[in-house]
Every structure is written in structure tokens, then in C-alpha cells.
Design an enzyme around this catalytic site. Structure first.
Site, PDB file in Angstrom:
ATOM      1  N   CYS A 115       0.597  -1.397   0.020  1.00 28.40           N
ATOM      2  CA  CYS A 115      -0.135   0.703  -0.037  1.00 28.40           C
ATOM      3  C   CYS A 115       0.846   1.495   0.082  1.00 28.40           C
ATOM      4  O   CYS A 115       1.418   1.479  -0.482  1.00 28.40           O
ATOM      5  CB  CYS A 115      -0.806   0.253   0.901  1.00 28.40           C
ATOM      6  SG  CYS A 115      -2.564   0.769   0.344  1.00 28.40           S
ATOM      7  N   HIS A 221      -3.835  -4.303   0.349  1.00 23.72           N
ATOM      8  CA  HIS A 221      -3.559  -5.421   1.304  1.00 23.72           C
ATOM      9  C   HIS A 221      -3.571  -7.095   1.771  1.00 23.72           C
ATOM     10  O   HIS A 221      -4.581  -7.409   2.725  1.00 23.72           O
ATOM     11  CB  HIS A 221      -4.170  -4.399   2.621  1.00 23.72           C
ATOM     12  CG  HIS A 221      -3.835  -3.027   3.444  1.00 23.72           C
ATOM     13  ND1 HIS A 221      -2.797  -3.086   4.345  1.00 23.72           N
ATOM     14  CD2 HIS A 221      -4.184  -1.873   3.383  1.00 23.72           C
ATOM     15  CE1 HIS A 221      -2.513  -1.180   3.877  1.00 23.72           C
ATOM     16  NE2 HIS A 221      -3.342  -1.080   2.852  1.00 23.72           N
ATOM     17  N   GLU A 223      -1.552  -8.810   3.807  1.00 27.57           N
ATOM     18  CA  GLU A 223      -1.677  -9.168   5.177  1.00 27.57           C
ATOM     19  C   GLU A 223      -3.646  -9.422   6.072  1.00 27.57           C
ATOM     20  O   GLU A 223      -3.623  -9.590   7.008  1.00 27.57           O
ATOM     21  CB  GLU A 223      -1.204  -8.281   5.742  1.00 27.57           C
ATOM     22  CG  GLU A 223      -1.694  -7.289   6.600  1.00 27.57           C
ATOM     23  CD  GLU A 223      -2.303  -5.691   5.745  1.00 27.57           C
ATOM     24  OE1 GLU A 223      -1.453  -5.575   4.023  1.00 27.57           O
ATOM     25  OE2 GLU A 223      -2.292  -5.294   5.696  1.00 27.57           O
TER      26      GLU A 223
END
Ligand code: MN
Length: 252
Positions: A115, A221, A223
Site C-alpha cells: 500500500c 493489503h 495481510e
């Protein structure tokens, strides 16, 4: 001698919170980053913003994760005006992350840039940014999916992956569905980077640094997604696998 698990340095975000005994400025990494690195078999270590110390930091990590967060100061990519929507500028964080990117690219340290991280990667190597997509770029896609009430764990748009690119090799597919929480994006690509993926509105969503063994930037993202959508563990697994090649065995 047995191999040890690779150590992955993660850059945190500045934050401030107020408790009964005062207001505290902190550096904080979202638990999703450390959990993703652990799930991929690595050891996460958080690196607070600091001046200098780059040689010491890269001496103790096998790989780097440049995390998401606020915006980069536009001065750093030659934009003389700070757009009204640009927020969260933190000069010491900019300084640390730009230095880490330059060290990683010159010393071939495996690095995943997420990001804000893909934007830092681009700016550190001479690229520029769109300061506000909503104001400065014509698109039908809402790149801040919170505006549409889509939860952070779920995808909101697709990314077309360039065949043969590092992103294609990492995910093993030609299309990825991703989440989206950014209001800025790459404008001019840095000379040493290569576009690996774009959304249907041509926003750059993935880049690599072909001069390095494994440096990948993604605008989404992974994660936040990897538990519900396991394909998004792949970039962390690939980072850790590449870092493992650098990790020297230790005596026990
Ligand atoms: Mn997006």
C-alpha cells in the site's frame, strides 16, 4: 548446522493515544502484518523510524516489509503543493523507509512493499504519485472500499497480472481479486521498476524491481485478507522463502 527462521523487519506507523496519565506518541505495526509473517514461517521484527542506523538495521534482517500508512511528503517527488486530501505526513518515517528501499535495491535484500509501501518504493527510486485519485484521476472504481461498506478482509476489485512478472510467479495466476484502501497511486513509474499488475481503470496495483532477486510492491493489503482468502499468504511466503536464502545457519 540447522537453518534458522528468516528475520523480516517491518516498518510501523506513528500513532497517538490518550490514557488517564497522558497522551502518548507510539510506533505501531498492525498485528495482521506480524501474523502474516509468522504464518509464512518468518520472524517479524518491528523497526521504529530513526535517522541513520540503516547499515545496522540491514545487518540484522534477512528481508523487509514496508507497511501501509499515511501519505508521503509531496516534496519528495517534486510536487510543490500539498493536496487538501493528503494526510498523515511523518518526515522521519519517510526518511527511514526511503533509505531502507535504497539499501534493499542496492544490496539485493528481499522486500515486500504494501500500500503506502509500493508508493515509497516508487518515490525512493525517482517516481511520482497521484496525490488524490478522487480529485486527480478519472475512474469508476472506488479505491477506498470503506466508502462502499466492504469489509477489509474482502476484495472489491480485480488486478490483471502481467504474464511472467514477479507478481504472476508469486500468485500463480493472471488475475487477482484484491481489497483497496488507498486514495493515492503511482503516477510516473520509477525508471528501475516494472509494472506487474493494474486494475481495470489502469491504476498501477503491482510493481517489481527486476534488478533485484525479489522486490515486490502491491497497492492492496494481503495481510488483511490471508486468513479468509489464503492465496494472499503467497506474497509473505515468497518473501520469507527468498529471505531464507540469505539467513545464515546458526550454531545451537
Ligand atoms: Mn485499488
Amino acid at each position: 548446522m540447522p537453518a534458522r527462521k528468516p528475520i523480516i523487519g517491518i516498518t510501523p506507523s506513528p500513532m497517538e493515544d490518550t490514557q488517564a496519565h497522558g497522551t502518548f506518541r507510539r510506533y505501531a505495526a498492525a498485528t495482521t502484518y506480524t501474523e502474516a509473517i509468522e504464518a509464512a514461517g518468518g520472524v517479524p521484527v518491528v523497526i521504529p523510524p530513526q535517522s541513520g542506523n540503516i547499515a545496522e538495521i540491514v545487518a540484522v534482517v534477512d528481508g523487509l516489509l514496508i507497511s501501509g500508512g499515511g501519505d508521503i511528503h509531496p516534496d519528495l517527488y517534486g510536487d510543490s503543493e500539498v493536496h487538501d486530501a493528503t494526510y498523515g505526513i511523518h518526515d522521519l518515517r519517510d526518511e527511514l523507509e526511503i533509505a531502507l528501499v535504497r539499501e534493499a535495491t542496492s544490496r539485493d535484500i528481499p522486500m515486500l512493499c504494501i500500500c503506502r509501501g509500493i508508493q515509497v518504493l516508487n518515490v525512493a527510486l525517482g517516481g511520482t504519485l497521484i496525490q488524490d485519485i478522487a480529485d486527480q484521476y478519472s475512474t469508476e472504481i472506488e479505491h477506498r472500499q470503506q466508502e462502499n461498506g466492504i469489509r477489509k478482509e474482502d476484495p472489491s476489485h480485480t488486478v490483471a497480472v502481467m504474464p511472467g512478472s514477479l507478481l504472476a510467479r508469486t500468485y500463480g495466476t493472471d488475475e487477482i481479486t484484491v481489497n483497496s484502501f488507498h486514495h493515492q497511486a503511482i503516477r510516473d513509474l520509477a525508471p528501475d521498476l516494472e509494472i506487474n499488475g493494474v486494475s481495470t481503470d489502469e491504476v498501477v496495483e503491482g510493481v517489481s524491481h527486476p534488478g533485484s532477486s525479489w522486490i515486490l510492491g502491491v497497492q492492496w493489503h494481503p495481510e488483511m485478507m490471508f486468513r479468509d482468502h489464503p492465496e494472499h499468504l503467497k506474497p509473505f511466503a515468497a518473501l520469507v522463502a527468498e529471505a531464507a536464502k540469505k539467513a545464515e545457519p546458526v550454531a545451537v
